[in-house]
Write an enzyme that holds these catalytic residues in place. Structure first.
Site, PDB file in Angstrom:
ATOM      1  N   CYS A 168       0.430  -1.486  -0.184  1.00 44.48           N
ATOM      2  CA  CYS A 168       0.151   0.316  -0.196  1.00 44.48           C
ATOM      3  C   CYS A 168       0.872   1.212   0.196  1.00 44.48           C
ATOM      4  CB  CYS A 168      -0.878   0.097   0.979  1.00 44.48           C
ATOM      5  SG  CYS A 168      -2.631  -1.073   1.270  1.00 44.48           S
ATOM      6  N   HIS A 247      12.279   1.692   5.964  1.00 42.74           N
ATOM      7  CA  HIS A 247      11.580   0.410   5.571  1.00 42.74           C
ATOM      8  C   HIS A 247      12.609  -1.057   6.558  1.00 42.74           C
ATOM      9  CE1 HIS A 247      11.618  -3.132   3.698  1.00 42.74           C
ATOM     10  NE2 HIS A 247      11.308  -2.739   2.298  1.00 42.74           N
ATOM     11  N   HIS A 332      -3.929  19.936   6.091  1.00 40.01           N
ATOM     12  CA  HIS A 332      -4.303  18.805   5.735  1.00 40.01           C
ATOM     13  C   HIS A 332      -3.565  17.268   6.047  1.00 40.01           C
ATOM     14  CE1 HIS A 332      -6.551  22.075   4.121  1.00 40.01           C
ATOM     15  NE2 HIS A 332      -5.904  22.419   2.539  1.00 40.01           N
ATOM     16  N   HIS A 336      -3.968   7.335   4.717  1.00 42.40           N
ATOM     17  CA  HIS A 336      -3.638   5.799   3.911  1.00 42.40           C
ATOM     18  C   HIS A 336      -4.870   5.410   4.627  1.00 42.40           C
ATOM     19  CE1 HIS A 336      -3.802   1.285   2.514  1.00 42.40           C
ATOM     20  NE2 HIS A 336      -3.172   0.984   3.628  1.00 42.40           N
ATOM     21  N   HIS A 365     -14.993   5.275   3.955  1.00 44.96           N
ATOM     22  CA  HIS A 365     -16.152   4.330   3.757  1.00 44.96           C
ATOM     23  C   HIS A 365     -17.012   3.793   2.161  1.00 44.96           C
ATOM     24  CE1 HIS A 365     -20.983   5.496   4.024  1.00 44.96           C
ATOM     25  NE2 HIS A 365     -20.947   4.412   5.055  1.00 44.96           N
ATOM     26  N   ASN A 369     -10.523   0.054   1.289  1.00 48.52           N
ATOM     27  CA  ASN A 369      -9.014   0.476   1.208  1.00 48.52           C
ATOM     28  C   ASN A 369      -8.212   0.006  -0.659  1.00 48.52           C
ATOM     29  OD1 ASN A 369      -6.170   0.562   1.236  1.00 48.52           O
ATOM     30  ND2 ASN A 369      -5.834  -1.426   2.715  1.00 48.52           N
TER      31      ASN A 369
END
Length: 459
Positions: A168, A247, A332, A336, A365, A369
């Site tokens: 992702c 990572h 803002h 994710h 919603h 995902n």
């Protein structure tokens, strides 16, 4: 004296020219977003309550305890009834998906979003200098990048990168690749294409750690057009300020918390371990530690430094060090949409308000995902709500298998981003946020919680 003065002036002029050349070269290394396009499948691909029931009924591996677990997971997921699923679950062929099914899923997204992006931006395919495609859990030969090049007949000297397995967080990894390439290739256009293939990864077993992915992941994708052309600066939407990648692949616990694998019966899917929140928190902390000095204003850094000094000098330890206020770094927050718990956790860590979290919650919603492309749906919500003003800063944060946490800061450069045609939210933005985000699954299937295994038959 004049020759001597000239002799002294030459090194000075040389240094001035070198400095000017360096500063001028940096102007050609900026990374701007000109436009982006999120994919929206047709309405007949929506996974509503009834379809999900039918999907569960077809499964021969689920029992009462699995149904109870799924009900709890779906109700707490934060997803609504308008998210989109792969075509195989509508044709009832999810148990035996073909390679062609998976390729068709990607082609549908490529053809829709890329064409809209080219049409909106008035940039033709043969003007693209760099193409980066990331589809995490599927790879074909020829690559998906090659399929795009073939369809749009792009130039033979195009710089191409087809990356997979990044999960992702792949969007910001791709942006980072573009940013680095822009330092070497001036006056370039780049396209990042980001999505995920659900068709071959729709899990059919009963392992709870793997069946959870079916409750969260949905169909989606995004295509982003970027440039470093200085003459396009005034047409850009956003300017990249900084980007940090973290990572933790060297840590075994982090490496194994999110894995594409087969269960003990050979069913392929995405395993989400119980230690995933711990791995995400660890990567998130390290990432924030690195990006904070780059994005926090000097006044906030001074405040934190003084607070730490006072804490160290305090003999009783009653003075607690202050936490950074990231709302001084960005107006803002583009988070994710990994799930309700992910949004809640990040919001608590950054001390964000419900107003700050609204774009991520509404995206989860409405679209679920959508893996690496989810950030761009969140950005689309902000744009559709006309929140983004020139000079505002947008902090993007993503997580991915490996385990990775990536973040970046954008500056809004366009004077008006509201009301642009082609926004994926344009036909439903007025209905968001809804009065309630309560999932209808509990109302329809809450009776399952009171069932007994010896008498339970089916849904």
């Amino acid at each position: 004296m004049e020759p001597l003065a000239l002799l002294y002036a030459i090194p000075f002029v040389y240094l001035v020219l070198k400095l000017w050349k360096h500063l001028d070269a940096k102007r050609d290394q900026q990374c701007y977003i000109l436009d982006y396009q999120c994919f929206k499948p047709t309405d007949d691909r929506m996974l509503d309550t009834q379809l999900c029931r039918d999907l569960l009924m077809r499964s021969k591996t689920l029992g009462l305890e699995e149904f109870k677990f799924l009900l709890k997971a779906i109700v707490n997921s934060g997803l609504g009834e308008q998210t989109y699923g792969p075509s195989v679950v509508f044709s009832a062929t999810e148990h035996c998906p073909l390679l062609l099914d998976a390729i068709s899923e990607m082609d549908e997204f490529f053809h829709d979003s890329l064409q809209k992006l080219f049409d909106k931006s008035h940039v033709s395919p043969d003007e693209i200098d760099i193409l980066i495609v990331n589809i995490s859990s599927m790879s074909t030969s020829p690559s998906f990048a090659s399929r795009i090049i073939n369809r749009y007949k792009m130039r033979e000297d195009i710089k191409v990168f087809n990356i997979s397995g990044m999960g992702c967080s792949a969007s910001l990894i791709s942006i980072d690749i573009v940013r680095r390439l822009f330092k070497s290739y001036k006056n370039s256009y780049a396209i990042v294409v980001t999505s995920e293939s659900l068709t071959p990864n729709w899990y059919l077993g009963n392992d709870r750690s793997m069946i959870l992915a079916n409750c969260l992941f949905r169909i989606g994708g995004a295509a982003i057009l970027l440039t470093n052309k200085r003459n396009m600066k005034n047409k850009a939407m956003l300017k990249l300020k900084c980007l940090v990648r973290t990572h933790h692949g060297a840590v075994d616990e982090s490496y194994g918390c999110c894995v594409q694998k087969e269960d003990d019966k050979g069913n392929l899917g995405i395993y989400l371990g119980k230690n995933l929140p711990k791995a995400a928190t660890s990567a998130f902390i390290d990432n924030l530690t690195e990006i904070s000095p780059q994005i926090l204003p000097i006044t906030e850094i001074i405040r934190l430094t003084l607070s730490k000094i006072i804490h160290q000098l305090s003999s009783t330890g009653s003075w607690k060090p202050q936490r950074p206020d990231f709302r001084t770094a960005a107006e803002h927050f583009c988070l994710h949409t990994g799930g309700k718990a992910v949004i809640d956790g990040v919001g608590k860590s950054l001390r964000l308000t419900e107003h700050d979290l609204e774009p991520a919650r509404m995206t989860l919603h409405r679209f679920g995902n959508t893996s690496a492309s989810s950030l761009w749906y969140v950005l689309g919500y902000m744009e559709a709500k006309k929140r983004l003003k020139k000079g505002d800063r947008v902090l993007m944060i993503s997580f991915g298998a490996g385990f990775k946490c990536n973040s970046c800061l954008w500056e809004v450069t366009a004077a008006d981003l509201g009301g642009r045609k082609g926004n994926v939210w344009e036909d439903c933005i007025n209905s968001y946020p809804p009065v309630s985000l309560v999932n209808p699954f509990l109302e329809r299937f809450g009776w399952i919680q009171n069932q007994d295994a010896s008498t339970f038959k089916s849904l």
